[in-house]
Design a protein around this motif. Sequence first.
Motif, mmCIF file in Angstrom:
data_model
loop_
_atom_site.group_PDB
_atom_site.id
_atom_site.type_symbol
_atom_site.label_atom_id
_atom_site.label_comp_id
_atom_site.label_asym_id
_atom_site.label_seq_id
_atom_site.Cartn_x
_atom_site.Cartn_y
_atom_site.Cartn_z
ATOM 1 N N PHE A 57 50.838 10.544 45.916
ATOM 2 C CA PHE A 57 49.772 10.311 44.938
ATOM 3 C C PHE A 57 50.272 9.418 43.804
ATOM 4 O O PHE A 57 51.445 9.398 43.476
ATOM 5 C CB PHE A 57 49.254 11.664 44.415
ATOM 6 C CG PHE A 57 48.600 12.489 45.503
ATOM 7 C CD1 PHE A 57 49.354 13.416 46.241
ATOM 8 C CD2 PHE A 57 47.259 12.311 45.814
ATOM 9 C CE1 PHE A 57 48.748 14.154 47.270
ATOM 10 C CE2 PHE A 57 46.654 13.048 46.837
ATOM 11 C CZ PHE A 57 47.402 13.981 47.576
ATOM 12 N N GLU A 58 49.256 8.708 43.240
ATOM 13 C CA GLU A 58 49.628 7.775 42.179
ATOM 14 C C GLU A 58 49.974 8.491 40.872
ATOM 15 O O GLU A 58 50.746 7.987 40.072
ATOM 16 C CB GLU A 58 48.471 6.793 41.920
ATOM 17 C CG GLU A 58 48.291 5.827 43.056
ATOM 18 C CD GLU A 58 47.226 4.777 42.777
ATOM 19 O OE1 GLU A 58 46.913 4.036 43.720
ATOM 20 O OE2 GLU A 58 46.729 4.688 41.622
ATOM 21 N N SER A 59 49.306 9.660 40.669
ATOM 22 C CA SER A 59 49.595 10.428 39.446
ATOM 23 C C SER A 59 49.264 11.907 39.691
ATOM 24 O O SER A 59 48.632 12.233 40.694
ATOM 25 C CB SER A 59 48.733 9.904 38.287
ATOM 26 O OG SER A 59 47.374 10.126 38.590
ATOM 27 N N VAL A 60 49.698 12.705 38.768
ATOM 28 C CA VAL A 60 49.386 14.141 38.883
ATOM 29 C C VAL A 60 47.882 14.343 38.808
ATOM 30 O O VAL A 60 47.291 15.151 39.543
ATOM 31 C CB VAL A 60 50.120 14.946 37.786
ATOM 32 C CG1 VAL A 60 49.752 16.422 37.865
ATOM 33 C CG2 VAL A 60 51.632 14.764 37.919
ATOM 34 N N GLY A 61 47.219 13.615 37.958
ATOM 35 C CA GLY A 61 45.764 13.696 37.794
ATOM 36 C C GLY A 61 45.057 13.420 39.093
ATOM 37 O O GLY A 61 44.120 14.123 39.498
ATOM 38 N N ALA A 62 45.519 12.348 39.770
ATOM 39 C CA ALA A 62 44.904 11.953 41.042
ATOM 40 C C ALA A 62 45.084 13.072 42.074
ATOM 41 O O ALA A 62 44.185 13.343 42.869
ATOM 42 C CB ALA A 62 45.538 10.637 41.540
ATOM 43 N N LEU A 63 46.235 13.721 42.021
ATOM 44 C CA LEU A 63 46.517 14.825 42.951
ATOM 45 C C LEU A 63 45.548 15.995 42.710
ATOM 46 O O LEU A 63 44.965 16.531 43.647
ATOM 47 C CB LEU A 63 47.985 15.273 42.796
ATOM 48 C CG LEU A 63 48.399 16.587 43.490
ATOM 49 C CD1 LEU A 63 48.348 16.400 45.019
ATOM 50 C CD2 LEU A 63 49.782 17.024 43.075
ATOM 51 N N GLU A 64 45.389 16.342 41.425
ATOM 52 C CA GLU A 64 44.491 17.464 41.066
ATOM 53 C C GLU A 64 43.079 17.175 41.537
ATOM 54 O O GLU A 64 42.417 18.043 42.106
ATOM 55 C CB GLU A 64 44.500 17.675 39.541
ATOM 56 C CG GLU A 64 45.748 18.401 39.076
ATOM 57 C CD GLU A 64 45.852 18.499 37.543
ATOM 58 O OE1 GLU A 64 46.665 19.289 37.083
ATOM 59 O OE2 GLU A 64 45.108 17.741 36.843
ATOM 60 N N ASP A 65 42.660 15.913 41.288
ATOM 61 C CA ASP A 65 41.309 15.526 41.739
ATOM 62 C C ASP A 65 41.178 15.720 43.242
ATOM 63 O O ASP A 65 40.190 16.258 43.747
ATOM 64 C CB ASP A 65 41.021 14.051 41.389
ATOM 65 C CG ASP A 65 40.676 13.914 39.908
ATOM 66 O OD1 ASP A 65 40.672 12.744 39.415
ATOM 67 O OD2 ASP A 65 40.440 14.944 39.242
ATOM 68 N N ALA A 66 42.216 15.241 43.950
ATOM 69 C CA ALA A 66 42.172 15.282 45.404
ATOM 70 C C ALA A 66 42.117 16.748 45.885
ATOM 71 O O ALA A 66 41.332 17.072 46.783
ATOM 72 C CB ALA A 66 43.387 14.562 45.990
ATOM 73 N N VAL A 67 42.935 17.575 45.267
ATOM 74 C CA VAL A 67 42.999 18.986 45.693
ATOM 75 C C VAL A 67 41.678 19.688 45.358
ATOM 76 O O VAL A 67 41.104 20.398 46.170
ATOM 77 C CB VAL A 67 44.185 19.697 45.028
ATOM 78 C CG1 VAL A 67 44.146 21.197 45.284
ATOM 79 C CG2 VAL A 67 45.501 19.095 45.527
ATOM 80 N N THR A 68 41.182 19.468 44.146
ATOM 81 C CA THR A 68 39.965 20.107 43.681
ATOM 82 C C THR A 68 38.778 19.713 44.538
ATOM 83 O O THR A 68 37.999 20.535 44.987
ATOM 84 C CB THR A 68 39.677 19.721 42.212
ATOM 85 O OG1 THR A 68 40.844 19.945 41.447
ATOM 86 C CG2 THR A 68 38.529 20.535 41.650
ATOM 87 N N HIS A 69 38.682 18.387 44.778
ATOM 88 C CA HIS A 69 37.486 17.916 45.485
ATOM 89 C C HIS A 69 37.691 17.807 46.969
ATOM 90 O O HIS A 69 36.750 17.636 47.697
ATOM 91 C CB HIS A 69 37.042 16.552 44.923
ATOM 92 C CG HIS A 69 36.708 16.648 43.448
ATOM 93 N ND1 HIS A 69 37.513 16.082 42.473
ATOM 94 C CD2 HIS A 69 35.696 17.273 42.785
ATOM 95 C CE1 HIS A 69 36.999 16.356 41.294
ATOM 96 N NE2 HIS A 69 35.893 17.084 41.451
ATOM 97 N N GLY A 70 38.966 17.842 47.388
ATOM 98 C CA GLY A 70 39.235 17.680 48.821
ATOM 99 C C GLY A 70 39.036 18.980 49.480
ATOM 100 O O GLY A 70 38.676 19.141 50.589
#
Lengths: 122, 931
Positions: free
Chosen positions: A109-122
Motif C-alpha cells: 500500500f501507498e500509505s497507512v490511510g490507503a490500507l485502512e480504506d482498503a480494509v474498511t471498504h474491501g
Amino acid sequence: MIDGPIGEIGARVDVEHIGRFTIARLSGEIDLSNAAHVEKELILGRGVAEAVVLDLGGLAYLDSAGLAMLDRVHRAIAQLGNELHLVAPPGSIARSTLTLARFGGLPIFESVGALEDAVTHG
Amino acid sequence: MTVEEPIARPPEEGAAQASRGQSAILLVDDRPENLVALEAVLQPLDARLVSVSSGKEALAAVLKEDFAVILLDVQMPGMDGFEAARYIRARDKSANVPIIFLTAISKDVENVLEGYGSGAIDYIIKPFDPFVLRSKVATFVELYEVNGELLKQAEIRAAHESLGVAQRAGESGIWDWDIVAGATYWSPEFAELYGLPPGVRPAFERWVDLVHPEDRRRIDQRLQQLLAEGTSWDEEFRIVHPQRGVRWLAAKGKLRRDADAKPVRFLGINVDITERKTVQETVRKSEERFRTIADGAPMIVFTAAADGGWTYANQTWLRLTGLGSVETLGYGWSAALDHSDRKRALARYRRVCASGKPLELTGPVRSADGETRWLLWQAEPQFSVDGSLSGYVGSAVDITVRKQAEERQALLAELSALLDEEVGLVQRLEIFVDFVVRRLDVACVIEVYRENGEVAHRQALTPSGLQEKRLDALPPQFVEATREAVASRNRVLVPMDGNGANGLGAGPAVTVPLVARGRALGAVIVVAAEGSPMFSTDDLALLESLASRAGIAIENARLYEREHEIATELQRAMLPAELPRPSGVRFQARYLTTAAELRVGGDWYDAFSLPDGRIACCVGDVVGTGIRAASAMGQLRSAVRALAATSAGPAAVLERLDAFAKFVEGGPMTTVVYAEIDTERQLVRYACAGHPPPLLVDRDGVRFLEGGRSAPLGCFGTTERVEAVEPLSNTAALVLYSDGIVERRGEPLDIGLDRLATAASELLVSDGGIAEGIDELVERMLEGVRQRDDVCVLYVYGLERSIFRRELRADPAELRPLRGALREWLEESGIDDDETYGILLATGEACANAIEHGQRLDGSSGITIELVLEADGQLTAVVRDEGAWRTPAQSRERGRGLPLIRASMDSVELDRSETGTTLRMQRKLRMRVVV
C-alpha cells in the motif's frame, strides 16, 4: 524492543497499536548485518492485533537480506493466523527495492490511510 | 686580360730618374715587388715615377713636389692607405691630387666606399690589368698636364695685355702717298721700322717688295683690292729687317677717292707689333697644343666664357654626345644633358658660373647611341689680370661605371636586407628569384644541389610572375652549361645553336654558380627575354655579385635547417610519442617549436604512472637551443622518469635531478615543474625549480600553484628543494607549461601570467573535461606574437574519472560504513539520488554475498571493492572475494541478490574460479549538469 534512536543496529522499529492493527514503522537501513535483528523485533512486537502493518516508508536502505526477512516475517505471521500488510510510498527507498526485486505475494500500500480504506471498504 | 702576378721585371737602371717628363707619379706600396711591378707597368708613360714604401714617406713626398697622380696601396702596416689619403687630402698643397687606391682586399662595399670617402677618385683591385692601370694613370697625367698648360696660357694672356698697353706708346711710322701726283712721303720712323738705309725712300709701288716674301703676295693682292674698291686698310705682315730680322708690322690706313671714285691719296701708319705677335703666336701654339692634348684626352675637356657659354669642347665630348663642334658652343652643349636632369643641372651650372666659384657637378647625359652616361663635371674659374672672371676651364669624366657600382651596391644591399628577413632556405630562394626577376627583368631559376649533385631545391620564376613549366625541365644546353659553371666556379653563357636559339627561346642566357665557403652549392640560371642584347660585362658582374650574396645566405639557411632538422629529430625522438593513459587522469600535450626561427628549444614534457598508481607529470626547459639543448633535454627527461620511481615525492625528485643536471652538458639553469597527482586522495604534490607556477583550473576558477618553489637546477652549491601539496578535486585540471607561452619581449612576466590565467578561466573552466579549450588557449596566447621560444603545454585533466576503492573484512558490520562512504563519493561525483541508490544496492548486494562466502570459509579473507566513474558517466564496479559464489539453489533467500544487481546495473559479469569470485558490474549514469 529496539525503540529509540538508530544505534548500532542501524535500524529502528516503532510499534503502534491502533484498533485491530499493529503498525510497525521501520526506519534506518536494513541489510545483512541487522535483518535478523529486525525480524525478531517484529515478530516479538506484533502484539495481539489481527493485522500487522509494516510501514517501510522510513527506510533508507533495504536489500535482499531485508526482503528475505520480510518473507520470513510474512510466513511467521501467517502461521499465527494473522495478516501482514506492507506500506511503501511511491518514490521511497523500500518501494525501489521491492520494485527492482519484483517482490510479490503481498499487497503493498501507498500509505497507512490507503490500507485502512482498503480494509474498511474491501 | 688579367694577370695573376704583375710582370716582374728588374727595374731599369735608374728608371725613376730616367723618365724626365714634366709630370711626376707617386707610387706608394709597402712591398718592394709591387713597386717594381708598378714601375714596370707605368714606365712607358712619359712621367717621372717616385716610389715610396709607406704612408709617412708618401706624405713627405707630396710636401716636396706636385704629383699628377698618386697610386696608394690600401693595406700597409702602420698608416694604411685610407689614412694616408686623408692626410694628403687635408693638406692644401695636395688637396686636389688624384688618388687611385690599389687593393687586394675584397670588393666589399665598405672598403670601396671608405676609399671614395677618403678622397679616392678611382679604385683598382689587385691583381690588376696592366693596360687598364696604365691607361687610367695616363688619363690623370694628361689631365694634370692640360691643367698646367692652361695655367701657362693664363700667364701669357696677362703678358699680352700688359704689352698691349706699351704698344700704344710705341714706335710707328707714317706714310702719305699722293697717287695723283705719284709722290710718297715716309716719316723718319718709317725708315727705322723697315731698317732702310738713310736717304733711301722707295716709291710706294715698290713698298710691297719690303714685305716678307711669304706675306708679300697676300699683301699685294690686298693692296690691289683696296685700290680697286676699298677705302680702309688694316693689315698685319712681316718684313725682314736688315738688323733685327723678321718683324711683324701692322699697317692701318685710309684711301681717299675723288668724285669719280678714283683713288687720289693713301695715308696710313705702320706699327711694329712683333712683341705682341710673338706673344700671340705663343698663345696660339699653346692653345693648339692644349687642343691637341684635350682632343686626345680620354676625359671631356671644355672651356667656357664667364657666362658659362662654351668656347671650346674637345673631341671626347663631341664623340660622346654626337654634337657638332660649333653646335656645342654657347649653351648648345646642354642639349646633351639627360632630359630627366637637365633643368636641375643647368640651374646649378648657371648658379656656379654666376658665383665664379669652382664647379663640381654630377649628372647624366644622353650619349650619341642613346645610352645614359653619368659624368662628373669639374671646372675651375679663370681670372683676368684685373681679377675679373674670364671664364672656366673644365673637364668631365665618365663615372657611369662608378655610378653603376654604387647602384650595384644598393641592389646588393637591398637583396641582403630582403634575404635577412627570412631564415628558411626555401623562403630565401623565393626571395632571390623574385628579386632577380623584379629588378633585372629576366627569368630566373635557382638550384641548390645535394652532395651527390641531385637537385635538392629549385625555384623558378619568369617576369610575368609565373612559375613556368618550361623552366622545370631545362634543355640540355642549360644543364650542360650549369654543370660547367658549377665545376669551374665561373659563369657560363648558354651557347646558342646554329639557329640562334638555345632551347629556351632566343634570349641570351647565362648560368652563374652559387658559391659559399669555397663550395659550389648550386647555380643561378638567368634567361633574358627574346631579342634582348647579350649581357654586358656589367650585367654579368652584377649577376655574379647577387649570386655571391645569395650563396652565402643560402648556405647559412642550409646550415640552420640542417641543424634544425637534427635538433627537431632529436627532440621528437626524446619527447614521449604518446602519453600514458593511467586510470584517473588524461593528458593533452601541445608542443610548438619555433619554426620561424629555425631553432629548437630545450623544452620537454612528460607524464607517466608511478608504481603506486599515482601520476607523475613534468614540464621542463633547458637553457639554449639546438642540438645541445635537445640532447640535454632528453637526458633530463629520462632522469626524471628514473628518479620519480624511487624517490619520495617531488622535492626528493628535484633534489636528485639537481645533482644529475650539474653533470649534463647544457643541464645547468634548467627549470622544471614536477607534480605527482593522487586521484584517490584527490591531491597534487608539486615542486618548481625556477619554473613558472602550474595553473590549477577548477569549476570555480583558476589560480596558480605558487608553493614548492626553489632555484633552477644545476646551480652552484646545494639548493634545498621544497614541495607543496594542494587538494585537487575530481573536476579540476592542471596546466603545466614552459615560459614560451607566457613570455613576450619587453613585458614583465606577471603580465604574461595574468594573460594565461584570463585565457584559462575563459576557455578551460567550463571545458567539462573535453580538453577542446587547450588548442584555443595556446592559439590565443600566441596570437600576434612572433614566437621566439619553444612552447610546451601539458594539460592534465579528466580527473572526474574518479575511483572508489575499499577493502572489507568478511563482516556484515562493514556494509553500512561502506555504503556511507560510497554514497558520499557518488554524491561528490555528481550522481543523483535515484542512481546512487541503485549503485549502493548493487554494490551492497555484491559485498553482502562476498561477506557470506568469507564467513563460510574462515572469516578472515579480504574483499576488494573498486568503483571507477568515467567522465562520461560510465561506472564500473568490481567486487572480488576469495570464496565461491553461492548459487540461488543453495540459498533461496539469497536468491534475490543477483536479480537485484541485474536490475540495478546495465551489465553484470560473474567470474568464478578456484581462487575466488569476481563480480563486475557496469552502468551508464546520468551526470549531473554542472552550471
